[in-house]
Design an enzyme around this catalytic site. Structure first.
Site, PDB file in Angstrom:
ATOM      1  N   HIS A  91      44.037  40.716  42.956  1.00 18.70           N
ATOM      2  CA  HIS A  91      43.703  40.044  41.698  1.00 18.70           C
ATOM      3  C   HIS A  91      42.259  40.296  41.280  1.00 18.70           C
ATOM      4  O   HIS A  91      41.901  40.049  40.135  1.00 18.70           O
ATOM      5  CB  HIS A  91      44.003  38.545  41.782  1.00 18.70           C
ATOM      6  CG  HIS A  91      43.087  37.764  42.673  1.00 18.70           C
ATOM      7  ND1 HIS A  91      43.428  37.382  43.944  1.00 18.70           N
ATOM      8  CD2 HIS A  91      41.843  37.269  42.460  1.00 18.70           C
ATOM      9  CE1 HIS A  91      42.440  36.679  44.472  1.00 18.70           C
ATOM     10  NE2 HIS A  91      41.459  36.601  43.594  1.00 18.70           N
ATOM     11  N   ASP A 115      48.526  40.416  47.924  1.00 16.06           N
ATOM     12  CA  ASP A 115      47.263  40.236  47.204  1.00 16.06           C
ATOM     13  C   ASP A 115      46.137  41.038  47.851  1.00 16.06           C
ATOM     14  O   ASP A 115      45.002  40.568  47.962  1.00 16.06           O
ATOM     15  CB  ASP A 115      46.873  38.756  47.118  1.00 16.06           C
ATOM     16  CG  ASP A 115      45.782  38.513  46.078  1.00 16.06           C
ATOM     17  OD1 ASP A 115      45.639  39.343  45.161  1.00 16.06           O
ATOM     18  OD2 ASP A 115      45.058  37.505  46.191  1.00 16.06           O
ATOM     19  N   SER A 150      36.711  35.754  46.486  1.00 12.07           N
ATOM     20  CA  SER A 150      37.930  36.546  46.635  1.00 12.07           C
ATOM     21  C   SER A 150      37.621  37.951  47.117  1.00 12.07           C
ATOM     22  O   SER A 150      36.786  38.647  46.549  1.00 12.07           O
ATOM     23  CB  SER A 150      38.677  36.637  45.299  1.00 12.07           C
ATOM     24  OG  SER A 150      39.441  35.501  45.075  1.00 12.07           O
TER      25      SER A 150
END
Length: 484
Positions: free
Chosen positions: A124, A155, A227
């Site tokens: 993402h 992911d 992230s």
């Protein structure tokens, strides 16, 4: 990017924030803390910080055609309201127009896993990006990066920069991580580069919705921008890639989640070798035994499966691996290859490390009696084939768009000049240095991205290349991306 998922606590819904806003090497052992004394995390921070990078992704402005509806258009365009049929000849009030999307930028983190420029981050963080910029921690040097491959389900994404002698992190086996051990989360949260937070491993094999499974839960503070960053142990070794938190506010409230290196290593290997992640399916639908028993008790049914741990098989998928091995509805899977499976997240974690065609020993209970069977895992299509998508690295060449002087001299308007042939599939096909690639599989080659995309999309793993030699003579080559 936000997703809504059910919390592990009944009747509470929490927001999972997937933050897109904003090689293993030998190493000396970390200093051991004296019994009863606090753990010294300075060593882990010193070892891991240089390996974590800042990633900026940019999605350029684009022109898109959209449909919109005007229910009064036909009525007012005909003063008689369509009485004579004029309104009926339109598009029922539906029209098309072009809109310009705004340019968007986002930020995240990444982890250097090899000295030659391979970096792991979250899918993402890079999804849809037209431009990727990587900034190193040690010297703040910036590099343009390209996506080697990405996987939405786990992911994870693998990107690469053209650099050498980078400070690659040491990768540990996440299967050896213990609940309660100290960890550091390293990344770039909230625009604060090179940030370290500390906590412990709160749980393992957490199942997060229908996407990433078998995650490491930690109370090390994780926020927007973390992230793709590193979760490391007290030796500064990578044990997971930070991905998300549970939050009602969008900020850290105590629990973060990381993708274990055991899954990361397999995803990276698949992307490098096949260009796509290979998923092995056991071919069942089910749930934790404890959840199944509780649900049956609520219905007034007394259930005794002989255990309260394991995976209850609610359905066996037709033509799947489990069906071929003889598993039945009502069986309870207790172990894979001798490794105990207490809950569904653990089963998913094991399966995420397997490929179609792998053989596993499955232990299960049927009528409280233990059985073991060898099972050949299959893919989603019900066979054992692997899906191969080649990456442009397999070609073994360096290219650049042709210059204005070349365009004028050769009387062509576009093309990619082969600057270097260092091996790979292009050398095998006989493509020489200096050759100008103009068309590949009927697609014009204006940029390196064009070549990269056509390689990824290649059907039958073959490239039909047309172009021109430096002399002006036209020619072509057929390049086979995979060995037979």
């Amino acid at each position: 990017m936000k997703k809504i998922v059910k919390s592990i606590f009944p009747a509470i819904y929490l927001v999972v924030i997937a933050f897109s806003t904003a090689s293993c090497n030998k190493t000396q052992a970390a200093p051991a803390a004296a019994p009863g004394q606090p753990v010294d995390l300075t060593y882990a921070a010193e070892k891991s910080l240089p390996s974590v990078v800042y990633i900026k992704s940019v999605i350029n402005s684009k022109t898109q055609t959209v449909e919109y509806s005007d229910p009064f258009e036909d009525f007012f365009s005909d003063p008689f309201g369509g009485f004579f049929g004029r309104g009926q000849g339109g598009n029922n009030g539906t029209r098309k127009r072009q809109v310009q999307t705004p340019k968007r930028a986002a930020a995240g983190s990444g982890v250097i896993i090899s000295a030659d420029g391979y970096i792991v981050t979250n899918n993402h963080v890079v999804d849809g990006a037209d431009e990727l910029t990587v900034t190193l921690n040690e010297n703040s040097k910036e590099y343009s990066a390209r996506i080697i491959g990405a996987d939405k389900t786990t992911d994870l994404a693998l990107i690469k920069i053209d650099a050498k002698d980078l400070p690659a992190i040491v990768i540990a086996n996440s299967d050896n991580v213990k609940i309660g051990e100290w960890v550091l989360a390293v990344g770039n949260p909230l625009g604060l580069n090179n940030t370290v937070t500390a906590g412990i491993v709160s749980a393992k094999a957490r199942q997060m919705g229908e996407g990433v499974a078998s995650m490491i839960q930690t109370d090390a503070a994780i926020n927007q921008g973390n992230s793709g960053g590193a979760l490391v142990n007290t030796r500064g070794e990578l044990i997971g890639i930070n991905a998300m938190i549970y939050s009602q506010t969008g900020s850290n409230i105590g629990y973060g989640f990381a993708i274990p290196t055991a899954i990361m290593n397999k995803v990276v290997e698949d992307i490098k070798k096949y260009g796509a992640v290979q998923r092995a399916m056991i071919g069942i639908k089910g749930s934790d035994v404890s959840l199944y028993v509780d649900a049956e008790k609520e219905k007034g049914n007394e259930i005794d499966l002989g255990t309260m741990e394991g995976i209850y098989v609610a359905e066996v998928v037709e033509d799947g691996a489990a069906a071929a091995a003889g598993l039945q509805k009502g069986d309870v899977i207790t172990a894979i290859d001798g490794q105990k499976v207490k809950k569904f997240g653990e089963l998913q974690g094991i399966m995420a490390q397997k490929r179609p065609g792998d053989k596993v020993k499955v232990s299960y209970l049927r009528n409280k009696k233990e059985n073991t069977v060898t099972m050949t895992l299959k893919n989603e299509q019900g066979n054992t084939k692997v899906v191969k998508n080649a990456d442009v690295d397999i070609l073994g060449i360096d290219v650049r768009p042709i210059t204005d002087s070349q365009k004028k001299q050769l009387e062509i308007s576009y093309g990619l000049e082969v600057l270097k042939v260092s091996g790979g599939k292009m050398k095998e096909a006989g493509v020489p240095k200096g050759f100008i690639i103009q068309v590949v599989n009927d697609q014009p080659m204006h940029s390196f991205d064009d070549l990269q995309q056509v390689v990824k999309d290649a059907k039958d793993q073959m490239l039909v290349i047309k172009g021109m030699f430096p002399t002006g003579k036209r020619g072509g080559f057929v390049v086979y991306l995979q060995n037979e």
